[in-house]
Design a protein around this motif. Structure first.
Motif, PDB file in Angstrom:
ATOM      1  N   CYS A  24      69.993 -25.005 -31.817  1.00  0.00           N
ATOM      2  CA  CYS A  24      71.301 -24.705 -31.237  1.00  0.00           C
ATOM      3  C   CYS A  24      71.308 -23.291 -30.661  1.00  0.00           C
ATOM      4  N   ASN A  75      69.330 -23.169 -27.493  1.00  0.00           N
ATOM      5  CA  ASN A  75      70.107 -23.747 -26.398  1.00  0.00           C
ATOM      6  C   ASN A  75      71.079 -22.717 -25.833  1.00  0.00           C
ATOM      7  N   ASP A  76      71.706 -21.938 -26.699  1.00  0.00           N
ATOM      8  CA  ASP A  76      72.582 -20.853 -26.241  1.00  0.00           C
ATOM      9  C   ASP A  76      71.805 -19.816 -25.446  1.00  0.00           C
ATOM     10  N   TYR A 128      76.731 -29.823 -32.473  1.00  0.00           N
ATOM     11  CA  TYR A 128      75.302 -29.734 -32.812  1.00  0.00           C
ATOM     12  C   TYR A 128      75.133 -29.631 -34.321  1.00  0.00           C
ATOM     13  N   HIS A 155      79.889 -27.453 -28.224  1.00  0.00           N
ATOM     14  CA  HIS A 155      78.475 -27.819 -28.343  1.00  0.00           C
ATOM     15  C   HIS A 155      77.913 -27.360 -29.688  1.00  0.00           C
ATOM     16  N   PHE A 163      77.305 -30.170 -23.565  1.00  0.00           N
ATOM     17  CA  PHE A 163      76.256 -29.444 -22.849  1.00  0.00           C
ATOM     18  C   PHE A 163      76.412 -29.634 -21.338  1.00  0.00           C
ATOM     19  N   ARG A 203      77.485 -34.191 -28.131  1.00  0.00           N
ATOM     20  CA  ARG A 203      76.711 -32.967 -27.930  1.00  0.00           C
ATOM     21  C   ARG A 203      76.220 -32.892 -26.483  1.00  0.00           C
ATOM     22  N   ASN A 244      71.285 -20.967 -21.975  1.00  0.00           N
ATOM     23  CA  ASN A 244      72.440 -21.256 -21.117  1.00  0.00           C
ATOM     24  C   ASN A 244      73.411 -20.100 -20.922  1.00  0.00           C
ATOM     25  N   ARG A 289      80.702 -24.550 -24.801  1.00  0.00           N
ATOM     26  CA  ARG A 289      79.669 -23.973 -25.659  1.00  0.00           C
ATOM     27  C   ARG A 289      80.125 -23.921 -27.122  1.00  0.00           C
TER      28      ARG A 289
END
Length: 151
Positions: free
Chosen positions: A70, A73-74, A116, A112, A128, A124, A77, A109
């Motif tokens: 997770c 992913n942040d 997540y 998400h 996203f 999820r 992005n 976000r």
């Protein structure tokens, strides 16, 4: 009209608020990873457990790995959003449209991360995609503005 990068500009303030929100959320995931490592006795490096004793080991934990994914992913992005948002502001976009871009990204976000951690699909992926859509929309509008300006 106020300068694009002035606190007098409500669009810029919206960008700052939404950007700060997602950065704080992202920063919270690092200590959350550490907490999960301690809770599940799952450390990544031998030096992290030398003083803890034999009950602890270098091993993987699904809970730790979920938080790490997770967070990754942040990291993939949020910087793109911050860069695109700043460039987007320079194009002097419609205030309402810009503020909705920023809000949708921030909300997507936060959602998400929550989704997540719970582990629910397809929500999820949907959250996203909302954030990704915002970034693509801003990038497209930036490109269109630059072509318009130069053409």
């Amino acid at each position: 009209m106020a300068d694009a990068f002035s606190l007098e500009n409500e669009v810029f303030r919206s960008f700052l608020a939404c950007g700060s929100t997602v950065i704080i959320k992202m920063l919270c995931l690092a200590p959350m990873t550490s907490f999960q490592r301690i809770k599940y006795k799952a450390f990544a490096n031998p030096e992290d457990i030398r003083r803890l004793g034999p009950a602890y080991a270098v091993r993987l934990s699904d809970k730790v790995e979920r938080v790490k994914r997770c967070h990754l992913n942040d990291v993939e992005n949020i910087p793109a959003f911050l860069a695109l948002g700043a460039m987007y502001l320079a194009t002097k976009p419609s205030p309402i449209v810009a503020m909705w871009h920023f809000r949708i990204f921030a909300i997507s976000r936060v959602c998400h991360t929550i989704i997540y951690m719970i582990g629910v699909q397809p929500y999820r992926a949907i959250s996203f995609l909302f954030g990704l859509g915002v970034n693509i929309s801003m990038a497209t509008q930036i490109l269109l503005a630059t072509f318009k300006f130069t053409g």
